[in-house]
Design an enzyme around this catalytic site. Structure first.
Site, mmCIF file in Angstrom:
data_model
loop_
_atom_site.group_PDB
_atom_site.id
_atom_site.type_symbol
_atom_site.label_atom_id
_atom_site.label_comp_id
_atom_site.label_asym_id
_atom_site.label_seq_id
_atom_site.Cartn_x
_atom_site.Cartn_y
_atom_site.Cartn_z
ATOM 1 N N ASP A 302 3.717 -64.946 5.943
ATOM 2 C CA ASP A 302 5.471 -64.261 5.342
ATOM 3 C C ASP A 302 5.929 -64.085 6.261
ATOM 4 O O ASP A 302 7.114 -64.916 7.296
ATOM 5 C CB ASP A 302 4.160 -62.784 5.394
ATOM 6 C CG ASP A 302 5.193 -61.602 4.269
ATOM 7 O OD1 ASP A 302 6.177 -61.761 3.639
ATOM 8 O OD2 ASP A 302 4.607 -61.350 4.246
ATOM 9 N N GLU A 512 8.235 -52.153 -0.381
ATOM 10 C CA GLU A 512 7.886 -52.298 1.668
ATOM 11 C C GLU A 512 8.859 -51.412 2.477
ATOM 12 O O GLU A 512 8.832 -50.275 2.563
ATOM 13 C CB GLU A 512 8.424 -54.095 1.936
ATOM 14 C CG GLU A 512 8.386 -54.982 1.452
ATOM 15 C CD GLU A 512 8.596 -56.176 1.547
ATOM 16 O OE1 GLU A 512 8.570 -56.491 2.942
ATOM 17 O OE2 GLU A 512 8.776 -57.054 1.094
HETATM 18 C C1 BGC Z 1 6.460 -59.639 1.176
HETATM 19 C C2 BGC Z 1 6.150 -60.587 0.605
HETATM 20 C C3 BGC Z 1 6.888 -61.786 -0.089
HETATM 21 C C4 BGC Z 1 7.726 -62.340 0.810
HETATM 22 C C5 BGC Z 1 8.808 -63.447 0.854
HETATM 23 C C6 BGC Z 1 7.787 -60.254 2.474
HETATM 24 O O1 BGC Z 1 8.914 -59.575 3.228
HETATM 25 O O2 BGC Z 1 5.445 -59.252 2.600
HETATM 26 O O3 BGC Z 1 5.070 -59.465 -0.158
HETATM 27 O O4 BGC Z 1 6.264 -62.157 -0.366
HETATM 28 O O5 BGC Z 1 8.309 -61.569 2.302
HETATM 29 O O6 BGC Z 1 9.641 -62.575 -0.777
#
Ligand code: BGC
Length: 741
Positions: A302, A512
Site C-alpha cells: 500500500d 481513510e
Molecule cells: C489506500 C489504498 C489505495 C492506495 C492507492 C492507500 O492510501 O489505503 O486503498 O488503493 O492508497 O491510492
C-alpha cells in the site's frame, strides 16, 4: 527479391505463431532470462503520476505530464507501474493522452519494450474519469443482497476504467466491516463473512470475466490483506489484535474467496496485527497466502508502506532495511510512490547478497505474468472503440436500479410512506442538497468532498423530490450543517408551513484517516436540530446518508419514518425520491448491525456469552433488517433430509408469498446455527441468500443447498473442521433442525 520477401514473411509468420503458441509461463521465463537486475527491480517499482508531472492537476490547475521525468522513470529506472492522479478526475480523452505517452515510452524507448501497468482506485466506478458511472459504494451494494448487481457493477466499472486506458483496479475491498467506527467501513461489504465473499466474488467475475485480456475487462486487486479493517480503537491505520482463529474464521475467508474467484493481485494491510506490520508479515504473505491459499498473482504494497516500516513502525532502522524486510516477507511491488529509493536500495541489497536473485525473479515473473494475461504486450493502448460504451444510458439505468435496491426502510409508522405527492414537504438538513454525501470518498477526488466538481445534471435528494412532487410543493432550508445549526429559525418557520418534514442527516464525504471520529453518535448539532423539528409537531421522515452507522438513538422513536442510505452513489437522490414516493418498493437490508449505544458493538453472529446473564444483542436495528411497502409471508420451511453425512448435500426450501397489493423484491436470508462445538459457536451465521421479485399474491419457492463447507468452522487446532451434531436452519423466523452424522 520476391523470394527474399517470401522467406522473410514466412520467418515473420513463424515467429509470431511461435509467440502466440508459447504459454504465458514460457514467455515470462524467456523475458526474465533477458533482463538485467536493474530492469527487474524497475518492474517491482511503482510510482505515482504526481512524481512524473509538471503540474499536479487540481480543481484550478490542469494536469501536465513532465515528459522528461516520465522518460527518466521508465527508461532510466525501468519503472513497471504507475498509479493514481493528484487529485482530480481527468476527461477520458486526456487519460488516453497520458496512457498513450506512457506506453509509447515503455514500448518504444526501453530495451525490452515491457509495457507499464497503470493502477487506480476505481472503487465505485471509474472514479477518476470525468462523467463516469458512479455506483453505490460497497456497503450499499451489500445492502441490496443482490449478487447480480455486484457482478454488473464489476462489469461496467471494468468497461469504463479500461475505456480510460487503465487495466488495473485496486478493488474490491475484502476487509470485513466489523468495526463501525472505522472510516473505511463503507468500502466493505459489511460485517458478515458469507455476504462479503459472495459480493466480492460476483464483482470479480463481472470485472475480470474469463479473460482479462479482453478490452472491457481488467485485473482486480483484493485489499487490504489482511485484518486492516479491525482496528481496536476504530481509527484508520492503527493496530488490530487478532488470534489465529479469529483471523481464519472471519478475516481470511473473504480473501480466500477472492483468490478462488481468480483475482490477479493483492494489496497489503497498511497497519499491523499483533505487533507485526502487514508489510513485514512473512507468515501471512508467504506461508498463508502462497503456500496455503495458492495465490499466484502479485502482491503490491500500500501507499508508502515499505518506507513506513522505518519511518513510522520502527521495525527497520533504515529505508534499506525496510525494503529488505518487505521484499523477503513477500511484497512483489512497492507503491513507493514518490522517488526511486526502493529501486536503489533493492539493487544494493541484491548486489551485496542480502536478497537472493530467486526472490527478485519470483516477484518479477508474477508481475510480468499479469501483464501478459492482460494482453498489454499485444496492445498496451486505450481501446478507442469502447468510448461509446462509456457512461451509456444502460449504465445509468443499472446505477439507478442498484441505488434503489440499496435503500433500507427501517421505520414506517402507520405506513406514512410512501408519500402522497400533493402534500407540502419541507426538505432540510446537511445531506439534502449535496451530491458529495451520497457518493463518499474516492469520487472525482480522493476525499470526494469537493461539491463543486460534481456533475450538476445529477439530482440531489432535494432536486429529485422536487422533480417528483413539483417545485411548488417543496420548501427548502439547509437548517443545519454537518456540525453546526444554521438559520434554524427560518427553517422552523418553513417547517411549520409544511405538511411533512423530510430531514436529511448524515456524514460528509471522507476517506481513510481524515474520516476518523471519536464518537459514533451523530453530531450533537444534527440531533438537536432534529429535536427542534420534531417539536414542531409535524411528522418527520428521516433520511440518513452515511458511511457507517452513526447513532440516532436519541431521535429514532420520535420520527415517523426512517430510510438508511449508505452512500448510494450518483443516482442516490433519484433512488431515495423513488422510494419516498413509492415508484420503488424498498428492498434493501442491513449488511451490518446498527448499534443503539456507543459501547454496544455486538455483531449479529455473536457468541453465546454475548447473550448471557445481562449481556444482550440489542441493536437499534439488527443485521438483515429492512422493511417493504408490501408484506411477505414465509411458510413451509422444509429439508429433504433430517440426517446427513459429510458428503451429502442438504436441500432447504421455503415458500415466500407477497401478501400485499404492491409488487416487491425480497432478499431471502438463510442462517445456520451449530448447536454445540469444540469452540463456542455463533448464535447464527448467514449461509445463503437470494433476492426474488413477487407480484401481489404470488408465491415462489426458494431452495438453498447446504454442504459441509457451510457447517465447518475453525476448531481448537486452528484448522477448519466439521463436527457431527445438531444444526438449526432459520429462514424468515421459521426453523428446522437436522443432524450431521
Ligand atoms: C489506500 C489504498 C489505495 C492506495 C492507492 C492507500 O492510501 O489505503 O486503498 O488503493 O492508497 O491510492
Amino acid at each position: 527479391m520476391k523470394k527474399l520477401f517470401i522467406l522473410l514473411f514466412t520467418l515473420f509468420l513463424q515467429i509470431s505463431i511461435n509467440a502466440q503458441s508459447k504459454s504465458i509461463e514460457e514467455r515470462v521465463m524467456e523475458l526474465i532470462s533477458k533482463m538485467t537486475l536493474e530492469e527487474k527491480v524497475g518492474q517491482m517499482t511503482q510510482i505515482t503520476l504526481q512524481a512524473v508531472s509538471r503540474t499536479q492537476g487540481t480543481r484550478n490547475q490542469k494536469h501536465e505530464l513532465d515528459e522528461k521525468k516520465l522518460e527518466e522513470a521508465i527508461v532510466k529506472y525501468n519503472v513497471g507501474s504507475i498509479l493514481n492522479v493528484y487529485d482530480v478526475a481527468h476527461s477520458i480523452e486526456y487519460w488516453h493522452e497520458v496512457i498513450t505517452k506512457i506506453q509509447d515510452i515503455a514500448t518504444k524507448k526501453t530495451r525490452l519494450g515491457i509495457p507499464v501497468i497503470y493502477g487506480i482506485d476505481a472503487i465505485h466506478g471509474a472514479t477518476y474519469t470525468k462523467g463516469s458511472t458512479l455506483f453505490p459504494q460497497a456497503l450499499a451494494v451489500a445492502s441490496t443482497f443482490n449478487k447480480n448487481i455486484a457482478e454488473r457493477i464489476g462489469e461496467i466499472t471494468a468497461i469504463e476504467t479500461r475505456a480510460s486506458g487503465i487495466p488495473w483496479n485496486f478493488y474490491p475491498v475484502m476487509d470485513l466491516g466489523r468495526q463501525p467506527l472505522w472510516p473505511r467501513l463503507w468500502e466493505t461489504f459489511g460485517e458478515d463473512v458469507y455476504l462479503a465473499q459472495q459480493m466480492g466474488m460476483a464483482y470479480i467475475k463481472g470485472a475480470q470475466g474469463n479473460d482479462v485480456s479482453q478490452p472491457d475487462k481488467l485485473a482486480t486487486c483484493l485489499k487490504h490483506y489482511v485484518g486492516y479493517s479491525f482496528p481496536f480503537n476504530g481509527f484508520d491505520r492503527t493496530p488490530a489484535y487478532m488470534s489465529e482463529r479469529t483471523l481464519r474464521e472471519y478475516f481470511l475467508p473473504p480473501f480466500e474467496a477472492g483468490i478462488k474467484a481468480g483475482a490477479k493481485t493483492i494489496m497489503v494491510n497498511s497497519s499491523e496485527i499483533d505487533g507485526i506490520p502487514g508489510h513485514a508479515n512473512y507468515r501471512l504473505l508467504k506461508e498463508i497466502l502462497r503456500d496455503e491459499l495458492k495465490f499466484d498473482g502479485f502482491v503490491v504494497s500500500d501507499w508508502e508502506d515499505i518506507n513506513r516500516l522505518y519511518t513510522r513502525d520502527r521495525i527497520a532502522s533504515s529505508l534499506k532495511e525496510a525494503v529488505k524486510i518487505a521484499v523477503m516477507a513477500g511484497v512483489d511491488m512497492s507503491m513507493v510512490p514518490y522517488d526511486f529509493s526502493f529501486y536503489h536500495n533493492l539493487i544494493e541489497l541484491v548486489k551485496e547478497g542480502s536478497i537472493p536473485m530467486w526472490r527478485i525473479d519470483e516477484a518479477v515473473s508474477r508481475i510480468l505474468k499479469v501483464k501478459f494475461e492482460l494482453g498489454l504486450f499485444e496492445n498496451p493502448y486505450p481501446p478507442k472503440d469502447y468510448l461509446n460504451k462509456f457512461a451509456s444510458q444502460e449504465h445509468t439505468r443499472l446505477n439507478l436500479d442498484a441505488a434503489s435496491e440499496s435503500i433500507i426502510l427501517v421505520k414506517n409508522e402507520n405506513n406514512i410512506l410512501p408519500l402522497n405527492k400533493n402534500m407540502k414537504i419541507f426538505v432540510t438538513g446537511p445531506t439534502a442538497n449535496k451530491l458529495s454525501p451520497l457518493n463518499g470518498g474516492w469520487t472525482i477526488t480522493w476525499q470526494g468532498n469537493d461539491e463543486e466538481l460534481y456533475p450538476q445534471e445529477k439530482n440531489t435528494i432535494l432536486e429529485a423530490v422536487k422533480s417528483k412532487a413539483g417545485t411548488n410543493n417543496v420548501l427548502f432550508e439547509e437548517g443545519c450543517s454537518f456540525d453546526k445549526e444554521l438559520n434554524t429559525n427560518k427553517a422552523l418557520q418553513k417547517a411549520k408551513q409544511s405538511d411533512l418534514i423530510l430531514l436529511c442527516l448524515g456524514e460528509p464525504a471522507y476517506c481513510e484517516t481524515p474520516g476518523n471520529i471519536n464518537d459514533l453518535t451523530l453530531p450533537e448539532a444534527q440531533l438537536n436540530y432534529a429535536m427542534k423539528l420534531i417539536n414542531t409537531g409535524k411528522p418527520v421522515i428521516l433520511v440518513i446518508v452515511e458511511g457507517r452507522p452513526r447513532l440516532i438513538t436519541k431521535i429514532y422513536d420520535k420520527v415517523k419514518g426512517i430510510l438508511i442510505a449508505f452512500l448510494p452513489g450518483m443516482e442516490g437522490g433519484n433512488a431515495i425520491a423513488d422510494v419516498l414516493f413509492g415508484n420503488v418498493n424498498p428492498s434493501g437490508k442491513l449488511p451490518i448491525t446498527y448499534p443503539k449505544y456507543p459501547n454496544a458493538i455486538v455483531h449479529y453472529d455473536y457468541k453465546p456469552i454475548e447473550s448471557y446473564d445481562v449481556n444482550r444483542y440489542d441493536p437499534l436495528f439488527p443485521f438483515g433488517f429492512g422493511l417493504s411497502y408490501t408484506k411477505f409471508s414465509y411458510s413451509n420451511l422444509r429439508l429433504n433430509k433430517t440426517e446427513i453425512t459429510e458428503d451429502d448435500e442438504l436441500l432447504v426450501s421455503i415458500d415466500v408469498k407477497n401478501e400485499g397489493n404492491r409488487i416487491g423484491k425480497e432478499a431471502i436470508l438463510m442462517y445456520i446455527t451449530d448447536l454445540y462445538g469444540q469452540v463456542s459457536r455463533p448464535n447464527k451465521q448467514l449461509k445463503g441468500f437470494e433476492k426474488i421479485e413477487l407480484k401481489p399474491g404470488e408465491v415462489k419457492t426458494v431452495t438453498f443447498k447446504v454442504n459441509k463447507e457451510h457447517l465447518s468452522f475453525i476448531g481448537l487446532n486452528n484448522k477448519r473442521v466439521v463436527e457431527p451434531g445438531e444444526f438449526i436452519i432459520t429462514i424468515g423466523g421459521l426453523q428446522q433442525k437436522f443432524s450431521l452424522k
